[in-house]
Design a protein around this motif. Structure first.
Motif, PDB file in Angstrom:
ATOM      1  N   VAL A 118     -34.263   4.077  54.578  1.00 37.19           N
ATOM      2  CA  VAL A 118     -34.177   5.208  55.502  1.00 37.19           C
ATOM      3  C   VAL A 118     -32.779   5.202  56.116  1.00 37.19           C
ATOM      4  CG1 VAL A 118     -35.177   6.321  57.518  1.00 37.19           C
ATOM      5  CG2 VAL A 118     -36.644   5.015  55.956  1.00 37.19           C
ATOM      6  N   THR A 126     -33.043  12.463  63.958  1.00 35.27           N
ATOM      7  CA  THR A 126     -33.450  13.669  63.232  1.00 35.27           C
ATOM      8  C   THR A 126     -32.265  14.171  62.436  1.00 35.27           C
ATOM      9  OG1 THR A 126     -32.895  15.050  65.151  1.00 35.27           O
ATOM     10  CG2 THR A 126     -35.194  14.347  64.923  1.00 35.27           C
ATOM     11  N   PRO A 148     -37.152  13.470  57.488  1.00 34.48           N
ATOM     12  CA  PRO A 148     -38.120  13.533  58.581  1.00 34.48           C
ATOM     13  C   PRO A 148     -37.565  12.876  59.849  1.00 34.48           C
ATOM     14  CG  PRO A 148     -38.660  11.720  57.134  1.00 34.48           C
ATOM     15  CD  PRO A 148     -37.459  12.398  56.528  1.00 34.48           C
ATOM     16  N   THR A 149     -38.244  13.068  60.926  1.00 34.33           N
ATOM     17  CA  THR A 149     -37.905  12.374  62.168  1.00 34.33           C
ATOM     18  C   THR A 149     -38.212  10.885  62.006  1.00 34.33           C
ATOM     19  OG1 THR A 149     -38.376  14.330  63.495  1.00 34.33           O
ATOM     20  CG2 THR A 149     -38.424  12.198  64.632  1.00 34.33           C
ATOM     21  N   VAL A 150     -37.292  10.047  62.493  1.00 36.14           N
ATOM     22  CA  VAL A 150     -37.444   8.599  62.384  1.00 36.14           C
ATOM     23  C   VAL A 150     -37.372   7.997  63.786  1.00 36.14           C
ATOM     24  CG1 VAL A 150     -36.566   6.459  61.367  1.00 36.14           C
ATOM     25  CG2 VAL A 150     -36.293   8.633  60.142  1.00 36.14           C
ATOM     26  N   ASP A 158     -41.178   4.317  62.301  1.00 34.13           N
ATOM     27  CA  ASP A 158     -42.260   5.220  61.946  1.00 34.13           C
ATOM     28  C   ASP A 158     -41.668   6.587  61.654  1.00 34.13           C
ATOM     29  OD1 ASP A 158     -44.779   6.026  61.354  1.00 34.13           O
ATOM     30  OD2 ASP A 158     -45.592   5.793  63.377  1.00 34.13           O
ATOM     31  N   LEU A 159     -42.398   7.393  60.890  1.00 38.21           N
ATOM     32  CA  LEU A 159     -41.991   8.753  60.546  1.00 38.21           C
ATOM     33  C   LEU A 159     -43.048   9.716  61.078  1.00 38.21           C
ATOM     34  CD1 LEU A 159     -40.881   8.194  56.819  1.00 38.21           C
ATOM     35  CD2 LEU A 159     -39.561   7.820  58.903  1.00 38.21           C
ATOM     36  N   PHE A 203     -44.718  13.137  59.306  1.00 37.46           N
ATOM     37  CA  PHE A 203     -44.479  13.195  57.855  1.00 37.46           C
ATOM     38  C   PHE A 203     -45.783  12.953  57.111  1.00 37.46           C
ATOM     39  CE2 PHE A 203     -43.403  11.117  53.794  1.00 37.46           C
ATOM     40  CZ  PHE A 203     -42.624  12.110  53.233  1.00 37.46           C
ATOM     41  N   PHE A 239     -44.693   2.943  59.532  1.00 38.61           N
ATOM     42  CA  PHE A 239     -44.769   3.635  58.241  1.00 38.61           C
ATOM     43  C   PHE A 239     -44.792   2.591  57.134  1.00 38.61           C
ATOM     44  CE2 PHE A 239     -42.967   5.792  54.553  1.00 38.61           C
ATOM     45  CZ  PHE A 239     -43.735   6.961  54.520  1.00 38.61           C
TER      46      PHE A 239
END
Length: 934
Positions: free
Chosen positions: A308, A342, A402-404, A417-418, A421, A515
């Motif tokens: 990521v 983001t 995605p947002t992390v 975490d995502l 998603f 995640f």
């Protein structure tokens, strides 16, 4: 000198470490007299109980003249660990490193350069100089001997020492014998079961031509594993000046890992192996034998990686990531502890599948003639070994970023975490690329030795030995790979010929990582559809070439995938041939001064080495690649003396002193003279700045280093041993190593006669080094306890090692001493065991203190610790019960604590991030052993 093989019961098997070479042997209970290459004849001591085993082993240690430790099995399959490497972890002074749920790197007193022998003769895997000890299933072994320094009459030890793996022969048994066992294991991380088993059949006959014995042994060992890793990237980045950051007070000067991710290493490995032994004794003076071994390894891997990215911008919309909720590590304003990201680059993933195998064969024939005072022996062996690997890696990317939500140090590691998603929706994934690799390594060799031992009859010089040895080794390696980059085409993952997509397994313990699962094809969906994926890659590359007609990379990739198999690259190959000639002389001496007895050995070994090493350089100049063959030769001679002294002032106390010299030849691949060179093309109209070091470089490259010299060491040993009962002892050993020449990869600038000033990454000899330390070992039965508890015993050992060496002088003008990589200062082993009325139990604990993995070089040339590993510990337990004299049931648990492996990235002397948190499997086993005959 007589080497004594002794037998220990199952409970403390992997814990007991004691010398197995003795000057004075206790009487043998039966005749075996089996020759061991370049070692003395063996008198076997058969001991059936734990107490008698400890008593005999302690007597052997008192009488030994070689500095070595050993672990041996009293019965078939009674080494409780799965592999030889796991068993070695319990020996005083030995450290191991683990990966993929098994020990796969062995260090002796902090040194990794270990030579390996099988029944006293050299053994290796493929192009390596040593065997992979984890490929020896423990069920097949009679014993393991660890030489911590060499003597003239054995194969030259490595810088660290020598490990001899020993199997049985038919004359080890009084008559016919059938024994073995079956065992099943369960891994709580994979939730899968694995079978293991071994069987040994042996018999001996009196015939008109003499006594003949034949033994055959077969072993099968299997394990399925899946380690879970959450990680911070070791590349520490500064936040982009174009990123939006909140709160605004955080500014734009802080740093954080470039990415976070998951790395789940998994697969199945199974090791079929077998050995045979034939002995013929036509009379009481002559014995002829044949040894044969097959050692196999089969691996089927499926490794998942999700990375990521937290720093790079999205090239399609030219957007840098937005960072909100930024927090800092306590006490800092420039080191992020976590944030919400983001935008930016979408996560990328791969599932790397592979299949690899090793096949190693060794056959040996030899003879021993024993006269009244003269013993002659000879041994001739041939070995052939091949390792081959294929990989099929399937790459994907998320369709959007995605947002992390990330924390860089949550329970000692990265956690992210995502939110929002949908990992189960195939529309969220694109095909990123497809990779194939083919790797072939081979090795073969002939070795011969001849030895003569003469009993002089003189009390002050009781024995003289002489010997010759010849070896001829060949090693080669060739490989090739190809990759199709397909992400720009935005091909949906679900449209590919890989079968049903599935969520990957979640092997994590605890809830630190949010995640854990995303869609991927199964292993069979990738490896089983390789032909279809190749065709799809060709079609995708044809599209890429049409869209990018001036991109030579796409054209080269299309050419590579047009071939039916991965093209093997001669520029990635090497070949080595090497011959060595050795001769040695060694004598025992003994004398008394008053009531104090003195004895020892003195010897010298002279070894000449001749080698030829060839490779093909790849030189790229202005888009044109040229292949240039290169060959170098070596010819050098080593003189390796050894001397030892034992002093016995009183019956229960003895002192030892020893000195040896050792040399370790450099690995074949490190001597590869080939280079991978990119010549720099400059605009002649632009003037060169002579003060800029980068402006003067003519080329960059990587490769081997034919100028490497053998690793050398002067070894000093001393010990004090106190024996307070027949099964109780306390021993202390101190050691010092004055060494030179560790090899490691470094990047620096050199003047090459062909390419001029070149910045190159290659192995280099480190500077001078020194290792000092001590070992303490104690063992006893607790006989002072009440009668019902007299079956209990304890054993423990601790090793302290302080090792430092210099960086290469080619790298640093005035190199300082730094900690040797891979070396823990402290290693502990402790055990409680019980044996009585057919019940045997064992609880054992092992711990290593932290160590440094490797060092990195800053752009300004300064050095600092790159990655260090935290302390690791394990707790194992086993229990067995004799149903009868023929059948034994057993249960065991390994890695009871299941503490994760953790390491840290010291990216600055005062700044640290965690790197990996690796969760390893806990194994449960149930077994049944059987034995019939004697």
């Amino acid at each position: 000198m007589k080497r004594l093989a002794f037998m220990l019961s199952v409970a403390p098997m992997a814990l007991l470490a004691m010398p197995a070479a003795a000057q004075t042997a206790p009487p043998a209970q039966k005749s075996s007299d089996k020759p061991v290459a370049e070692a003395s004849a063996v008198d076997e001591v058969v001991v059936t109980g734990l107490r008698e085993s400890l008593r005999s082993a302690q007597q052997i240690k008192r009488n030994s003249d070689a500095i070595l430790d050993a672990v041996v099995a009293e019965d078939i399959g009674k080494l409780p660990d799965n592999t030889a490497a796991e068993t070695l972890a319990r020996i005083t002074g030995v450290q191991v490193e683990r990966f993929s749920d098994e020990a796969n790197r062995v260090l002796i007193r902090g040194l990794p350069d270990v030579a390996t022998t099988y029944n006293g003769r050299e053994i290796f895997t493929a192009e390596l100089r040593r065997v992979q000890l984890q490929d020896f299933p423990a069920q097949a072994l009679a014993g393991i001997e660890v030489y911590k320094s060499g003597t003239a009459d054995i194969v030259e030890p490595g810088l660290a020492g020598l490990i001899n793996v020993r199997t049985r022969r038919p004359f080890d048994f009084k008559d016919w014998f059938v024994g073995g066992g079956v065992r099943g294991t369960y891994n709580d991380q994979t939730k899968k079961y694995d079978p293991n088993g071994n069987i040994l059949v042996s018999d001996r006959w009196d015939t008109p031509i003499g006594e003949i014995g034949l033994l055959a042994n077969a072993t099968y060992a299997q394990s399925q594993y899946r380690n879970a890793v959450r990680y911070n990237n070791q590349d520490i980045s500064t936040v982009s000046s174009l990123s939006s950051v909140s709160p605004a007070s955080a500014g734009h000067n802080f740093r954080y890992p470039h990415s976070v991710g998951l790395y789940n290493d998994g697969g199945k490995r199974f090791r079929p192996s077998g050995n045979i032994a034939l002995q013929w004794r036509p009379n009481d003076k002559l014995e002829v034998y044949f040894d044969g071994i097959y050692q196999g390894y089969r691996g089927r891997q499926a490794t998942d990686n999700l990375d990521v990215n937290l720093r790079d911008w999205d090239s399609t919309i030219r957007q840098d990531p937005t960072l909100t909720n930024v927090t800092f590590v306590e006490g800092t304003t420039d080191q992020a502890a976590g944030f919400t990201k983001t935008g930016g680059t979408a996560p990328q993933a791969f599932r790397s599948t592979g299949a690899d195998h090793t096949d190693t064969y060794q056959g040996a024939v030899g003879a021993v003639w024993r006269g009244d005072r003269l013993t002659l022996s000879t041994d001739l062996a041939y070995e052939d070994s091949e390792y081959e690997a294929r990989n099929w890696s399937f790459d994907s990317a998320f369709a959007s970023a995605p947002t992390v939500v990330v924390k860089f140090n949550e329970k000692n590691g990265a956690a992210f975490d995502l939110p929002g998603f949908n990992a189960s929706d195939p529309a969220n994934y694109l095909w990123r690329g497809y990779y194939e690799r083919h790797y072939i390594a081979k090795g073969s060799g002939v070795q011969w030795r001849g030895d003569a031992k003469f009993d002089t009859g003189a009390s002050w010089l009781p024995e003289i030995k002489f010997g010759l040895r010849y070896t001829d080794r060949d090693a080669s390696l060739i490989q090739g790979s190809r990759y199709a980059w397909t992400l720009p085409l935005k091909i949906p993952l679900a449209s590919l010929p890989v079968g049903q997509l599935q969520l990957i397994e979640d092997p994590f313990r605890g809830d630190a990582q949010g995640f854990t699962q995303y869609l991927m094809p199964t292993r069979d969906g990738i490896a089983g559809n390789a032909a279809a994926l190749r065709q799809r890659s060709v079609a995708a590359l044809q599209q890429q070439v049409a869209l990018n007609p001036n991109d030579q990379g796409y054209k080269d990739a299309l050419t590579a995938f047009s071939a039916p198999d991965v093209p093997l690259d001669v520029a990635g190959a090497f070949r080595a041939t090497e011959q060595s000639y050795a001769e040695y002389a060694q004598a025992k001496y003994a004398f008394d001064v008053g009531s104090i007895a003195f004895d020892g050995v003195i010897g010298v070994r002279v070894v000449q080495t001749l080698g030829e090493f060839s490779g093909t350089s790849r030189v790229r100049n202005n888009g044109v690649t040229t292949l240039v063959p290169r060959t170098i030769r070596q010819n050098y001679t080593d003189v390796l003396p050894n001397v030892s002294l034992r002093i016995r002032p009183v019956d229960k106390l003895q002192l030892r002193l020893g000195y040896t010299q050792t040399r370790t030849r450099v690995d074949f691949s490190a001597l590869n003279p080939a280079l991978n060179v990119d010549q720099i093309i400059r605009d002649p109209s632009v003037p060169v700045n002579p003060t800029d070091p980068n402006a003067l470089i003519n080329a960059t490259g990587s490769g081997g280093n034919p100028d490497l010299v053998p690793l050398t060491s002067n070894n000093y040993d001393a010990s004090v041993e106190y024996y307070f009962s027949s099964t109780g002892s306390i021993t202390f050993a101190g050691f010092y190593r004055d060494l030179f020449g560790f090899t490691a990869n470094y990047t620096h600038t050199v003047q090459d006669p062909v390419y001029g000033l070149i910045r190159i990454s290659r192995p280099e000899n480190a500077g001078a080094g020194k290792i000092k330390g001590f070992e303490v070992n104690a063992q006893t039965f607790l006989d002072f306890l009440p009668d019902a508890f007299k079956g209990f015993g304890v054993q423990g050992n601790v090793t302290y090692v302080d090792g430092k060496n210099q960086f290469p002088s080619t790298l640093v003008a005035d190199p300082a001493y730094v900690r040797i990589t891979g070396l823990s200062k402290w290693t502990y082993n402790a055990a409680v065991f019980y044996e009585r009325n057919g019940l045997t139990g064992r609880l054992s604990y092992n711990r290593r203190s932290p160590w440094v993995s490797y060092y990195r070089q800053e752009p300004d040339g300064s050095q600092y610790t790159g990655v260090g590993v935290k302390a690791v510990s394990r707790l194992d337990a086993s229990l067995s019960y004799d149903l009868s004299k023929h059948l034994t049931i057993s249960a065991d648990v390994s890695n009871l604590l299941a503490k994760p492996f953790e390491n840290t990235n010291n990216y600055r002397p005062d700044r640290t991030y965690p790197v990996d948190v690796r969760y390893e499997g806990r194994y449960y086993g149930l077994g049944l052993r059987f034995r019939f005959g004697e």
